[in-house]
Design an enzyme around this catalytic site. Structure first.
Site, mmCIF file in Angstrom:
data_model
loop_
_atom_site.group_PDB
_atom_site.id
_atom_site.type_symbol
_atom_site.label_atom_id
_atom_site.label_comp_id
_atom_site.label_asym_id
_atom_site.label_seq_id
_atom_site.Cartn_x
_atom_site.Cartn_y
_atom_site.Cartn_z
ATOM 1 N N CYS A 63 -9.894 -1.230 -4.756
ATOM 2 C CA CYS A 63 -9.715 -2.169 -5.866
ATOM 3 C C CYS A 63 -10.968 -2.311 -6.714
ATOM 4 O O CYS A 63 -12.071 -2.399 -6.173
ATOM 5 C CB CYS A 63 -9.402 -3.563 -5.350
ATOM 6 N N ARG A 122 2.633 -3.547 -11.862
ATOM 7 C CA ARG A 122 1.964 -4.406 -10.883
ATOM 8 C C ARG A 122 0.806 -5.171 -11.532
ATOM 9 O O ARG A 122 0.433 -6.245 -11.114
ATOM 10 C CB ARG A 122 1.453 -3.515 -9.743
HETATM 11 P P1 XMP Z 1 -7.065 -1.758 1.699
HETATM 12 O O1 XMP Z 1 -8.408 -2.414 1.754
HETATM 13 O O2 XMP Z 1 -6.281 -1.946 2.948
HETATM 14 O O3 XMP Z 1 -6.281 -2.527 0.535
HETATM 15 O O4 XMP Z 1 -7.175 -0.334 1.298
HETATM 16 C C1 XMP Z 1 -4.936 -2.290 0.246
HETATM 17 C C2 XMP Z 1 -4.446 -3.319 -0.753
HETATM 18 O O5 XMP Z 1 -5.155 -3.188 -1.987
HETATM 19 C C3 XMP Z 1 -4.318 -3.624 -3.070
HETATM 20 N N1 XMP Z 1 -4.323 -2.572 -4.088
HETATM 21 C C4 XMP Z 1 -5.083 -2.613 -5.201
HETATM 22 N N2 XMP Z 1 -5.873 -3.570 -5.709
HETATM 23 N N3 XMP Z 1 -6.409 -2.157 -7.538
HETATM 24 C C5 XMP Z 1 -6.517 -3.350 -6.906
HETATM 25 O O6 XMP Z 1 -7.233 -4.221 -7.399
HETATM 26 C C6 XMP Z 1 -5.627 -1.143 -7.075
HETATM 27 O O7 XMP Z 1 -5.556 -0.080 -7.678
HETATM 28 C C7 XMP Z 1 -4.910 -1.393 -5.866
HETATM 29 N N4 XMP Z 1 -4.021 -0.650 -5.150
HETATM 30 C C8 XMP Z 1 -3.686 -1.404 -4.079
HETATM 31 C C9 XMP Z 1 -2.941 -3.885 -2.489
HETATM 32 O O8 XMP Z 1 -2.794 -5.265 -2.341
HETATM 33 C C10 XMP Z 1 -3.000 -3.150 -1.163
HETATM 34 O O9 XMP Z 1 -2.102 -3.668 -0.210
#
Ligand code: XMP
Length: 497
Positions: A316, A412
Protein backbone atom coordinates in the site's frame (compact mmCIF):
# COMPACT_ATOMS: atom_id res chain seq x y z
CA UNK A 1 3.72 -2.75 35.10
CA UNK A 2 2.86 -1.44 31.64
CA UNK A 3 -0.27 0.35 30.50
CA UNK A 4 -3.82 -0.88 30.04
CA UNK A 5 -4.86 -0.64 26.37
CA UNK A 6 -7.35 2.19 27.00
CA UNK A 7 -4.52 4.38 28.28
CA UNK A 8 -1.87 3.34 25.76
CA UNK A 9 -4.13 4.01 22.79
CA UNK A 10 -5.41 7.40 23.92
CA UNK A 11 -2.20 9.42 23.81
CA UNK A 12 -2.48 10.73 20.26
CA UNK A 13 -0.05 8.28 18.65
CA UNK A 14 -0.74 5.92 15.75
CA UNK A 15 0.92 2.60 16.61
CA UNK A 16 1.76 -0.27 14.28
CA UNK A 17 2.04 -3.87 15.49
CA UNK A 18 5.82 -3.55 15.83
CA UNK A 19 5.51 -0.46 18.04
CA UNK A 20 3.72 -2.29 20.84
CA UNK A 21 4.50 -5.34 22.95
CA UNK A 22 2.38 -7.27 25.45
CA UNK A 23 3.69 -8.06 28.90
CA UNK A 24 3.41 -11.79 29.70
CA UNK A 25 0.57 -12.82 32.02
CA UNK A 26 -0.15 -16.09 33.88
CA UNK A 27 -0.30 -19.59 32.30
CA UNK A 28 -2.52 -22.29 33.79
CA UNK A 29 -3.21 -24.44 30.68
CA UNK A 30 -1.17 -26.25 27.99
CA UNK A 31 -0.68 -24.81 24.45
CA UNK A 32 -3.00 -27.40 22.95
CA UNK A 33 -5.82 -26.16 25.18
CA UNK A 34 -5.83 -22.83 23.29
CA UNK A 35 -8.84 -22.61 20.99
CA UNK A 36 -8.62 -20.31 17.98
CA UNK A 37 -12.24 -20.76 16.94
CA UNK A 38 -13.82 -17.47 16.03
CA UNK A 39 -16.32 -15.56 13.93
CA UNK A 40 -15.64 -13.99 10.56
CA UNK A 41 -18.95 -12.11 10.68
CA UNK A 42 -22.13 -12.26 12.76
CA UNK A 43 -23.26 -15.64 11.41
CA UNK A 44 -20.13 -17.19 9.87
CA UNK A 45 -17.98 -19.16 12.30
CA UNK A 46 -14.44 -20.40 11.61
CA UNK A 47 -12.11 -22.82 13.43
CA UNK A 48 -9.02 -20.90 12.24
CA UNK A 49 -8.90 -17.07 12.41
CA UNK A 50 -7.33 -16.50 8.99
CA UNK A 51 -8.73 -14.92 5.83
CA UNK A 52 -6.98 -14.58 2.47
CA UNK A 53 -7.25 -11.16 0.83
CA UNK A 54 -9.51 -10.49 -2.16
CA UNK A 55 -6.55 -9.70 -4.41
CA UNK A 56 -5.89 -11.10 -7.88
CA UNK A 57 -2.45 -12.37 -6.83
CA UNK A 58 -3.79 -14.00 -3.65
CA UNK A 59 -7.27 -15.56 -3.78
CA UNK A 60 -8.82 -17.62 -6.54
CA UNK A 61 -10.26 -21.16 -6.31
CA UNK A 62 -7.12 -22.93 -5.19
CA UNK A 63 -6.47 -20.56 -2.27
CA UNK A 64 -10.15 -20.49 -1.27
CA UNK A 65 -10.39 -24.31 -1.19
CA UNK A 66 -7.13 -24.64 0.77
CA UNK A 67 -8.15 -21.97 3.31
CA UNK A 68 -11.55 -23.61 3.85
CA UNK A 69 -9.94 -27.02 4.27
CA UNK A 70 -7.91 -25.49 7.14
CA UNK A 71 -10.97 -24.06 8.91
CA UNK A 72 -10.18 -20.58 7.56
CA UNK A 73 -11.71 -18.79 4.54
CA UNK A 74 -10.67 -17.18 1.26
CA UNK A 75 -12.34 -14.14 -0.30
CA UNK A 76 -12.30 -14.40 -4.11
CA UNK A 77 -11.26 -11.11 -5.73
CA UNK A 78 -13.53 -9.17 -8.07
CA UNK A 79 -10.90 -7.97 -10.56
CA UNK A 80 -12.55 -10.13 -13.21
CA UNK A 81 -15.96 -10.48 -14.86
CA UNK A 82 -18.89 -11.41 -12.61
CA UNK A 83 -19.35 -14.71 -14.44
CA UNK A 84 -15.70 -15.64 -14.04
CA UNK A 85 -15.76 -14.72 -10.36
CA UNK A 86 -18.85 -16.93 -9.96
CA UNK A 87 -17.04 -19.78 -11.75
CA UNK A 88 -14.10 -19.42 -9.33
CA UNK A 89 -16.52 -19.68 -6.38
CA UNK A 90 -18.22 -22.75 -7.85
CA UNK A 91 -14.89 -24.45 -8.49
CA UNK A 92 -13.66 -23.82 -4.93
CA UNK A 93 -16.97 -25.03 -3.49
CA UNK A 94 -17.03 -28.17 -5.62
CA UNK A 95 -13.96 -29.50 -3.82
CA UNK A 96 -13.65 -31.57 -0.70
CA UNK A 97 -9.87 -31.64 -0.95
CA UNK A 98 -7.69 -28.58 -1.55
CA UNK A 99 -5.91 -28.36 -4.88
CA UNK A 100 -2.24 -29.11 -4.74
CA UNK A 101 -1.27 -28.98 -8.41
CA UNK A 102 -1.87 -26.76 -11.36
CA UNK A 103 -3.95 -28.72 -13.89
CA UNK A 104 -2.35 -28.68 -17.32
CA UNK A 105 -4.32 -29.39 -20.49
CA UNK A 106 -3.07 -30.07 -24.02
CA UNK A 107 -4.53 -31.35 -27.25
CA UNK A 108 -3.51 -34.69 -28.75
CA UNK A 109 -1.77 -32.97 -31.69
CA UNK A 110 0.59 -31.02 -29.37
CA UNK A 111 4.09 -32.12 -28.41
CA UNK A 112 5.69 -31.69 -24.98
CA UNK A 113 9.20 -30.35 -25.46
CA UNK A 114 10.25 -29.58 -21.91
CA UNK A 115 9.68 -31.06 -18.45
CA UNK A 116 8.76 -27.53 -17.26
CA UNK A 117 5.44 -27.95 -19.05
CA UNK A 118 4.35 -30.40 -16.34
CA UNK A 119 4.94 -27.71 -13.68
CA UNK A 120 4.68 -29.63 -10.36
CA UNK A 121 2.07 -32.10 -11.68
CA UNK A 122 2.81 -35.78 -12.39
CA UNK A 123 0.69 -35.75 -15.56
CA UNK A 124 -0.81 -33.61 -18.32
CA UNK A 125 -4.45 -34.02 -19.35
CA UNK A 126 -5.24 -34.42 -23.03
CA UNK A 127 -8.63 -33.02 -24.03
CA UNK A 128 -10.50 -32.51 -27.29
CA UNK A 129 -9.97 -28.74 -27.31
CA UNK A 130 -6.62 -28.78 -25.53
CA UNK A 131 -8.19 -26.77 -22.76
CA UNK A 132 -10.09 -27.45 -19.52
CA UNK A 133 -13.84 -28.19 -19.58
CA UNK A 134 -13.52 -30.29 -22.71
CA UNK A 135 -13.83 -34.05 -23.31
CA UNK A 136 -10.93 -36.00 -21.78
CA UNK A 137 -9.07 -38.12 -24.36
CA UNK A 138 -6.23 -39.40 -22.21
CA UNK A 139 -3.32 -38.44 -20.00
CA UNK A 140 0.45 -38.17 -20.39
CA UNK A 141 2.33 -39.39 -17.34
CA UNK A 142 5.55 -37.50 -16.70
CA UNK A 143 7.33 -40.84 -16.16
CA UNK A 144 6.25 -42.01 -19.67
CA UNK A 145 7.25 -38.69 -21.28
CA UNK A 146 10.72 -38.92 -19.65
CA UNK A 147 11.30 -42.26 -21.39
CA UNK A 148 10.57 -40.80 -24.87
CA UNK A 149 13.62 -40.62 -27.13
CA UNK A 150 12.05 -38.09 -29.51
CA UNK A 151 10.28 -35.35 -27.57
CA UNK A 152 8.81 -33.81 -30.72
CA UNK A 153 6.47 -36.71 -31.30
CA UNK A 154 2.74 -35.87 -30.99
CA UNK A 155 1.00 -36.63 -27.71
CA UNK A 156 -1.58 -38.85 -29.50
CA UNK A 157 1.16 -41.38 -30.18
CA UNK A 158 2.03 -42.14 -26.59
CA UNK A 159 -0.71 -40.89 -24.28
CA UNK A 160 -2.52 -43.33 -21.98
CA UNK A 161 -6.13 -43.49 -23.14
CA UNK A 162 -7.79 -44.69 -19.95
CA UNK A 163 -7.12 -43.61 -16.43
CA UNK A 164 -8.75 -44.29 -13.08
CA UNK A 165 -10.64 -41.21 -11.86
CA UNK A 166 -12.61 -40.54 -8.68
CA UNK A 167 -15.50 -38.13 -8.03
CA UNK A 168 -14.47 -34.69 -6.71
CA UNK A 169 -17.11 -35.11 -3.99
CA UNK A 170 -14.98 -37.78 -2.23
CA UNK A 171 -13.38 -36.83 1.08
CA UNK A 172 -9.61 -36.66 1.58
CA UNK A 173 -9.71 -39.89 3.62
CA UNK A 174 -11.63 -41.76 0.90
CA UNK A 175 -9.25 -40.63 -1.87
CA UNK A 176 -6.23 -41.46 0.32
CA UNK A 177 -7.73 -44.92 0.89
CA UNK A 178 -8.09 -45.58 -2.89
CA UNK A 179 -4.55 -44.42 -3.62
CA UNK A 180 -3.15 -46.75 -0.95
CA UNK A 181 -5.36 -49.74 -1.85
CA UNK A 182 -4.63 -49.61 -5.58
CA UNK A 183 -1.00 -48.49 -5.07
CA UNK A 184 -1.57 -45.51 -7.40
CA UNK A 185 0.91 -42.63 -7.71
CA UNK A 186 -1.90 -40.17 -8.42
CA UNK A 187 -5.57 -39.95 -9.23
CA UNK A 188 -7.51 -37.23 -11.12
CA UNK A 189 -10.78 -36.08 -9.51
CA UNK A 190 -13.71 -35.40 -11.82
CA UNK A 191 -17.03 -33.59 -11.65
CA UNK A 192 -20.00 -34.66 -13.72
CA UNK A 193 -21.09 -31.74 -15.87
CA UNK A 194 -24.26 -33.34 -17.20
CA UNK A 195 -24.41 -33.34 -21.00
CA UNK A 196 -20.90 -31.90 -21.28
CA UNK A 197 -19.50 -35.08 -19.70
CA UNK A 198 -16.90 -35.29 -16.97
CA UNK A 199 -14.62 -32.40 -16.12
CA UNK A 200 -11.22 -32.82 -14.44
CA UNK A 201 -11.14 -30.54 -11.42
CA UNK A 202 -8.31 -31.81 -9.23
CA UNK A 203 -5.35 -34.14 -9.02
CA UNK A 204 -4.18 -35.84 -5.83
CA UNK A 205 -0.85 -37.68 -5.58
CA UNK A 206 0.30 -40.21 -2.99
CA UNK A 207 3.04 -37.71 -2.04
CA UNK A 208 0.35 -35.08 -1.35
CA UNK A 209 -1.47 -37.53 0.90
CA UNK A 210 1.70 -38.26 2.89
CA UNK A 211 2.51 -34.57 3.16
CA UNK A 212 -0.99 -33.52 4.25
CA UNK A 213 -1.13 -36.33 6.81
CA UNK A 214 2.10 -35.04 8.38
CA UNK A 215 0.87 -31.46 8.85
CA UNK A 216 -0.27 -30.53 12.35
CA UNK A 217 -4.04 -30.86 12.59
CA UNK A 218 -6.12 -27.72 12.80
CA UNK A 219 -9.82 -27.39 13.62
CA UNK A 220 -12.64 -28.62 11.42
CA UNK A 221 -12.78 -27.46 7.78
CA UNK A 222 -15.06 -24.50 7.03
CA UNK A 223 -18.19 -25.98 5.48
CA UNK A 224 -21.68 -24.59 5.10
CA UNK A 225 -25.02 -26.25 5.74
CA UNK A 226 -24.87 -27.67 2.17
CA UNK A 227 -21.67 -29.56 3.09
CA UNK A 228 -19.56 -27.49 0.65
CA UNK A 229 -16.55 -25.36 1.54
CA UNK A 230 -17.31 -21.84 2.78
CA UNK A 231 -16.19 -19.29 0.20
CA UNK A 232 -16.36 -15.50 0.31
CA UNK A 233 -16.25 -12.98 -2.52
CA UNK A 234 -15.53 -9.30 -2.95
CA UNK A 235 -17.67 -6.79 -4.81
CA UNK A 236 -17.78 -3.03 -5.23
CA UNK A 237 -20.40 -0.36 -4.71
CA UNK A 238 -21.27 0.58 -8.33
CA UNK A 239 -24.67 -0.06 -9.94
CA UNK A 240 -23.12 -2.91 -11.96
CA UNK A 241 -22.13 -4.59 -8.72
CA UNK A 242 -25.80 -5.32 -8.08
CA UNK A 243 -25.69 -7.58 -11.13
CA UNK A 244 -22.39 -9.07 -9.92
CA UNK A 245 -24.07 -9.87 -6.59
CA UNK A 246 -26.70 -11.98 -8.42
CA UNK A 247 -23.91 -14.06 -9.96
CA UNK A 248 -22.18 -14.48 -6.60
CA UNK A 249 -25.37 -15.56 -4.85
CA UNK A 250 -26.24 -18.03 -7.62
CA UNK A 251 -22.76 -19.53 -7.27
CA UNK A 252 -23.45 -20.15 -3.56
CA UNK A 253 -21.21 -17.49 -2.01
CA UNK A 254 -21.30 -17.68 1.80
CA UNK A 255 -20.21 -14.15 2.66
CA UNK A 256 -19.71 -10.97 0.65
CA UNK A 257 -17.08 -8.29 1.27
CA UNK A 258 -17.63 -4.73 0.05
CA UNK A 259 -14.13 -3.93 -1.17
CA UNK A 260 -13.20 -0.31 -0.67
CA UNK A 261 -10.12 1.40 0.71
CA UNK A 262 -12.32 4.04 2.45
CA UNK A 263 -15.57 2.34 3.34
CA UNK A 264 -17.32 5.23 5.05
CA UNK A 265 -19.03 6.57 1.95
CA UNK A 266 -22.58 7.14 0.81
CA UNK A 267 -21.96 4.57 -1.96
CA UNK A 268 -21.10 1.85 0.52
CA UNK A 269 -23.87 2.71 2.95
CA UNK A 270 -26.45 2.55 0.15
CA UNK A 271 -25.02 -0.75 -1.06
CA UNK A 272 -25.13 -2.21 2.47
CA UNK A 273 -28.82 -1.32 2.72
CA UNK A 274 -29.49 -2.78 -0.75
CA UNK A 275 -27.69 -6.08 -0.06
CA UNK A 276 -29.32 -6.52 3.37
CA UNK A 277 -32.75 -5.82 1.87
CA UNK A 278 -32.29 -8.20 -1.06
CA UNK A 279 -30.48 -10.96 0.85
CA UNK A 280 -31.13 -10.60 4.59
CA UNK A 281 -29.66 -14.09 5.17
CA UNK A 282 -26.32 -13.32 3.48
CA UNK A 283 -23.54 -12.04 5.75
CA UNK A 284 -22.05 -8.80 4.52
CA UNK A 285 -18.68 -7.36 5.53
CA UNK A 286 -18.08 -3.64 5.15
CA UNK A 287 -14.93 -1.55 5.14
CA UNK A 288 -12.26 -0.63 5.14
CA UNK A 289 -12.39 1.50 8.24
CA UNK A 290 -9.85 2.65 10.82
CA UNK A 291 -11.85 4.98 13.09
CA UNK A 292 -14.74 4.55 15.49
CA UNK A 293 -16.77 7.14 13.52
CA UNK A 294 -16.41 5.21 10.26
CA UNK A 295 -17.19 1.93 12.03
CA UNK A 296 -20.33 3.26 13.71
CA UNK A 297 -21.73 4.48 10.38
CA UNK A 298 -21.31 1.09 8.73
CA UNK A 299 -22.63 -0.79 11.76
CA UNK A 300 -25.69 1.43 11.73
CA UNK A 301 -26.19 0.69 8.02
CA UNK A 302 -26.29 -3.04 8.88
CA UNK A 303 -22.93 -4.75 8.27
CA UNK A 304 -22.26 -8.18 9.80
CA UNK A 305 -18.49 -7.70 9.95
CA UNK A 306 -15.91 -4.93 9.57
CA UNK A 307 -12.60 -4.96 7.73
CA UNK A 308 -10.00 -2.73 9.38
CA UNK A 309 -6.91 -1.20 7.82
CA UNK A 310 -5.91 1.72 5.67
CA UNK A 311 -2.44 1.98 4.27
CA UNK A 312 -1.00 -0.77 6.48
CA UNK A 313 -0.74 -3.37 3.71
CA UNK A 314 2.72 -4.34 2.48
CA UNK A 315 1.99 -3.09 -1.07
CA UNK A 316 0.00 0.00 0.00
CA UNK A 317 1.01 3.56 -0.67
CA UNK A 318 -2.30 5.15 0.42
CA UNK A 319 -0.79 6.87 3.47
CA UNK A 320 1.95 8.42 1.35
CA UNK A 321 -0.22 9.32 -1.64
CA UNK A 322 -3.36 10.51 0.18
CA UNK A 323 -2.09 11.37 3.69
CA UNK A 324 -4.83 9.32 5.34
CA UNK A 325 -4.77 6.07 7.26
CA UNK A 326 -3.82 4.85 10.70
CA UNK A 327 -1.22 2.63 12.38
CA UNK A 328 -2.76 -0.84 12.32
CA UNK A 329 -2.48 -1.66 16.06
CA UNK A 330 -4.34 1.55 16.97
CA UNK A 331 -6.91 1.07 14.17
CA UNK A 332 -7.73 -2.51 15.21
CA UNK A 333 -8.01 -1.63 18.90
CA UNK A 334 -10.20 1.43 18.35
CA UNK A 335 -12.58 -0.14 15.81
CA UNK A 336 -12.84 -3.45 17.71
CA UNK A 337 -13.75 -1.58 20.90
CA UNK A 338 -16.89 -0.09 19.32
CA UNK A 339 -17.71 -3.08 17.09
CA UNK A 340 -17.73 -5.41 20.12
CA UNK A 341 -20.55 -3.39 21.66
CA UNK A 342 -22.75 -4.29 18.66
CA UNK A 343 -21.50 -7.88 18.35
CA UNK A 344 -19.83 -7.15 15.00
CA UNK A 345 -16.60 -9.16 14.45
CA UNK A 346 -13.55 -7.31 13.14
CA UNK A 347 -11.07 -8.46 10.50
CA UNK A 348 -7.58 -6.99 10.96
CA UNK A 349 -6.61 -6.46 7.32
CA UNK A 350 -3.01 -5.94 6.18
CA UNK A 351 0.38 -5.53 7.74
CA UNK A 352 0.74 -9.15 8.92
CA UNK A 353 4.24 -10.42 8.32
CA UNK A 354 4.75 -12.85 11.20
CA UNK A 355 2.84 -14.88 13.80
CA UNK A 356 3.52 -12.20 16.45
CA UNK A 357 1.53 -9.69 14.40
CA UNK A 358 -1.38 -12.16 14.35
CA UNK A 359 -1.23 -12.55 18.15
CA UNK A 360 -1.26 -8.76 18.49
CA UNK A 361 -4.17 -8.27 16.06
CA UNK A 362 -6.30 -10.97 17.69
CA UNK A 363 -5.57 -9.78 21.22
CA UNK A 364 -6.25 -6.13 20.38
CA UNK A 365 -9.81 -7.12 19.50
CA UNK A 366 -9.83 -8.60 15.99
CA UNK A 367 -11.65 -11.90 15.44
CA UNK A 368 -9.69 -12.78 12.30
CA UNK A 369 -6.68 -11.54 10.34
CA UNK A 370 -6.73 -10.94 6.59
CA UNK A 371 -3.46 -11.55 4.79
CA UNK A 372 -2.11 -10.72 1.37
CA UNK A 373 1.69 -10.82 1.24
CA UNK A 374 1.89 -13.54 3.90
CA UNK A 375 0.05 -15.94 1.55
CA UNK A 376 0.95 -14.57 -1.88
CA UNK A 377 4.13 -16.66 -2.28
CA UNK A 378 2.34 -19.94 -1.54
CA UNK A 379 1.68 -22.62 -4.13
CA UNK A 380 -2.09 -21.96 -3.81
CA UNK A 381 -1.79 -18.27 -4.86
CA UNK A 382 -2.52 -17.51 -8.54
CA UNK A 383 0.46 -17.08 -10.84
CA UNK A 384 3.64 -18.97 -11.54
CA UNK A 385 6.98 -18.99 -9.75
CA UNK A 386 9.91 -17.10 -11.24
CA UNK A 387 13.50 -16.66 -10.17
CA UNK A 388 14.90 -13.29 -9.04
CA UNK A 389 18.54 -13.19 -7.92
CA UNK A 390 18.46 -16.93 -7.26
CA UNK A 391 15.32 -16.67 -5.12
CA UNK A 392 12.07 -18.41 -6.12
CA UNK A 393 9.33 -15.78 -6.08
CA UNK A 394 5.73 -15.16 -7.10
CA UNK A 395 4.29 -11.87 -8.25
CA UNK A 396 2.28 -9.88 -5.68
CA UNK A 397 0.62 -6.60 -6.54
CA UNK A 398 -1.56 -4.03 -4.78
CA UNK A 399 -5.11 -3.77 -6.08
CA UNK A 400 -4.46 -0.03 -6.27
CA UNK A 401 -1.38 -0.49 -8.45
CA UNK A 402 -1.74 0.86 -11.98
CA UNK A 403 -1.31 -2.65 -13.36
CA UNK A 404 -4.25 -4.04 -11.32
CA UNK A 405 -6.41 -0.96 -11.89
CA UNK A 406 -6.09 -1.43 -15.64
CA UNK A 407 -8.02 -4.66 -15.10
CA UNK A 408 -10.83 -2.94 -13.20
CA UNK A 409 -9.90 -2.69 -9.51
CA UNK A 410 -9.91 1.13 -9.63
CA UNK A 411 -13.46 1.04 -8.24
CA UNK A 412 -11.95 0.02 -4.88
CA UNK A 413 -10.28 3.43 -4.78
CA UNK A 414 -13.38 5.26 -6.07
CA UNK A 415 -11.21 6.31 -9.01
CA UNK A 416 -13.03 4.52 -11.81
CA UNK A 417 -14.58 7.69 -13.17
CA UNK A 418 -11.44 9.79 -12.85
CA UNK A 419 -9.60 10.54 -16.08
CA UNK A 420 -6.20 10.32 -14.43
CA UNK A 421 -5.45 7.15 -12.51
CA UNK A 422 -3.41 7.62 -9.32
CA UNK A 423 -1.66 4.51 -8.01
CA UNK A 424 -2.12 3.66 -4.33
CA UNK A 425 -0.17 0.45 -4.49
CA UNK A 426 2.86 -1.20 -6.04
CA UNK A 427 3.70 -4.33 -8.03
CA UNK A 428 6.35 -6.61 -6.54
CA UNK A 429 7.23 -10.20 -5.76
CA UNK A 430 7.31 -12.31 -2.60
CA UNK A 431 9.39 -15.36 -1.71
CA UNK A 432 8.11 -18.91 -2.21
CA UNK A 433 6.29 -19.98 0.99
CA UNK A 434 5.41 -23.55 -0.02
CA UNK A 435 1.84 -24.69 0.55
CA UNK A 436 -0.57 -22.84 2.85
CA UNK A 437 -1.58 -26.33 4.02
CA UNK A 438 1.71 -26.32 5.92
CA UNK A 439 2.26 -22.59 6.44
CA UNK A 440 -1.04 -21.93 8.24
CA UNK A 441 -0.90 -24.88 10.70
CA UNK A 442 2.65 -23.97 11.77
CA UNK A 443 1.76 -20.30 12.08
CA UNK A 444 -1.34 -21.12 14.14
CA UNK A 445 0.75 -23.25 16.50
CA UNK A 446 2.95 -20.19 17.11
CA UNK A 447 -0.16 -18.04 17.64
CA UNK A 448 -1.41 -20.53 20.25
CA UNK A 449 1.90 -20.24 22.10
CA UNK A 450 1.63 -16.45 22.05
CA UNK A 451 -1.89 -16.54 23.47
CA UNK A 452 -0.75 -19.02 26.12
CA UNK A 453 1.98 -16.57 27.25
CA UNK A 454 -0.77 -13.98 27.65
CA UNK A 455 -2.85 -16.38 29.74
CA UNK A 456 -5.62 -16.47 27.11
CA UNK A 457 -7.04 -19.88 26.22
CA UNK A 458 -9.38 -18.42 23.56
CA UNK A 459 -9.78 -15.24 21.53
CA UNK A 460 -12.70 -14.22 23.72
CA UNK A 461 -10.57 -14.60 26.85
CA UNK A 462 -7.79 -12.49 25.20
CA UNK A 463 -10.36 -9.77 24.43
CA UNK A 464 -11.72 -9.96 28.01
CA UNK A 465 -8.24 -9.77 29.57
CA UNK A 466 -7.43 -6.71 27.46
CA UNK A 467 -10.72 -5.00 28.27
CA UNK A 468 -10.39 -5.65 32.01
CA UNK A 469 -6.96 -4.00 32.01
CA UNK A 470 -5.30 -7.18 33.37
CA UNK A 471 -3.33 -7.51 30.15
CA UNK A 472 -0.76 -4.74 29.89
CA UNK A 473 1.19 -3.27 26.99
CA UNK A 474 4.10 -0.97 26.40
CA UNK A 475 5.47 0.92 23.45
CA UNK A 476 8.85 -0.37 22.26
CA UNK A 477 11.61 2.12 21.59
CA UNK A 478 13.59 1.74 18.36
CA UNK A 479 16.38 0.02 20.34
CA UNK A 480 13.87 -2.33 22.01
CA UNK A 481 12.56 -3.31 18.57
CA UNK A 482 16.10 -4.08 17.40
CA UNK A 483 16.68 -6.10 20.59
CA UNK A 484 13.41 -7.98 19.98
CA UNK A 485 14.66 -9.21 16.58
CA UNK A 486 17.69 -11.34 15.78
CA UNK A 487 20.76 -9.18 16.35
CA UNK A 488 24.49 -9.29 16.94
CA UNK A 489 25.11 -12.38 14.77
CA UNK A 490 27.43 -12.50 11.77
CA UNK A 491 25.01 -14.86 10.03
CA UNK A 492 22.06 -17.06 10.91
CA UNK A 493 19.72 -19.50 9.28
CA UNK A 494 16.61 -17.57 8.29
CA UNK A 495 13.30 -19.14 9.34
CA UNK A 496 11.43 -20.56 6.36
CA UNK A 497 8.46 -18.24 6.95
P1 XMP B 1 -0.69 -7.29 3.29
O1 XMP B 1 0.14 -6.47 4.23
O2 XMP B 1 -1.23 -8.53 3.92
O3 XMP B 1 -1.95 -6.36 2.94
O4 XMP B 1 0.03 -7.55 2.02
C1 XMP B 1 -3.03 -6.80 2.18
C2 XMP B 1 -4.13 -5.77 2.21
O5 XMP B 1 -3.69 -4.55 1.61
C3 XMP B 1 -4.81 -3.85 1.05
N1 XMP B 1 -4.47 -3.51 -0.33
C4 XMP B 1 -4.04 -2.29 -0.72
N2 XMP B 1 -3.93 -1.13 -0.05
N3 XMP B 1 -3.11 -0.08 -2.01
C5 XMP B 1 -3.49 -0.01 -0.71
O6 XMP B 1 -3.40 1.07 -0.13
C6 XMP B 1 -3.19 -1.22 -2.74
O7 XMP B 1 -2.84 -1.25 -3.92
C7 XMP B 1 -3.71 -2.37 -2.07
N4 XMP B 1 -3.97 -3.65 -2.49
C8 XMP B 1 -4.43 -4.30 -1.40
C9 XMP B 1 -6.00 -4.78 1.16
O8 XMP B 1 -6.78 -4.35 2.23
C10 XMP B 1 -5.35 -6.13 1.40
O9 XMP B 1 -6.20 -7.03 2.06
Amino acid sequence: DGFPATRLFSQGYSYTYDDVIFLPHYIDFPTDAVSLSTKLSRHVGLATPCVSSPMDTVTESSMAAAMASLGAIGIIHSNTSASNQAALIRLAKSHKIPFTHELIFKSSSDSILSADQFSSAPCIFVTESGREKSKLLGIVKKSDWEKLADKEVRISEYMTKSSVTLPASYSFETVAGYLAKDKLDFVPLVRDNGEKGEEIVNLVTSDDVERIQEFPKLGLPSVGSDGDFLVGAAMGTRETDKERLEHLVKAGVNVVVLDSSQGNSIYQIEMIKYVKKMYPELDLIGGNVVTTYQAQNLIQAGVDGLRVGMGSGSICTTQEVCAVGRGQATAVYKVASVAAQSGVPVIADGGISNSGHIVKALTLGASTVMMGSFLAGSSEAPGIYEYQNGCRVKKYRGMGSLEAMMRGSDARYLGDKAKLKIAQGVVGAVADKGSVLKLIPYTMQAVKQGLQDLGASSLQSAHDLLKSGMLRLEVRTGAAQVEGGVHGLVSYEKKPF
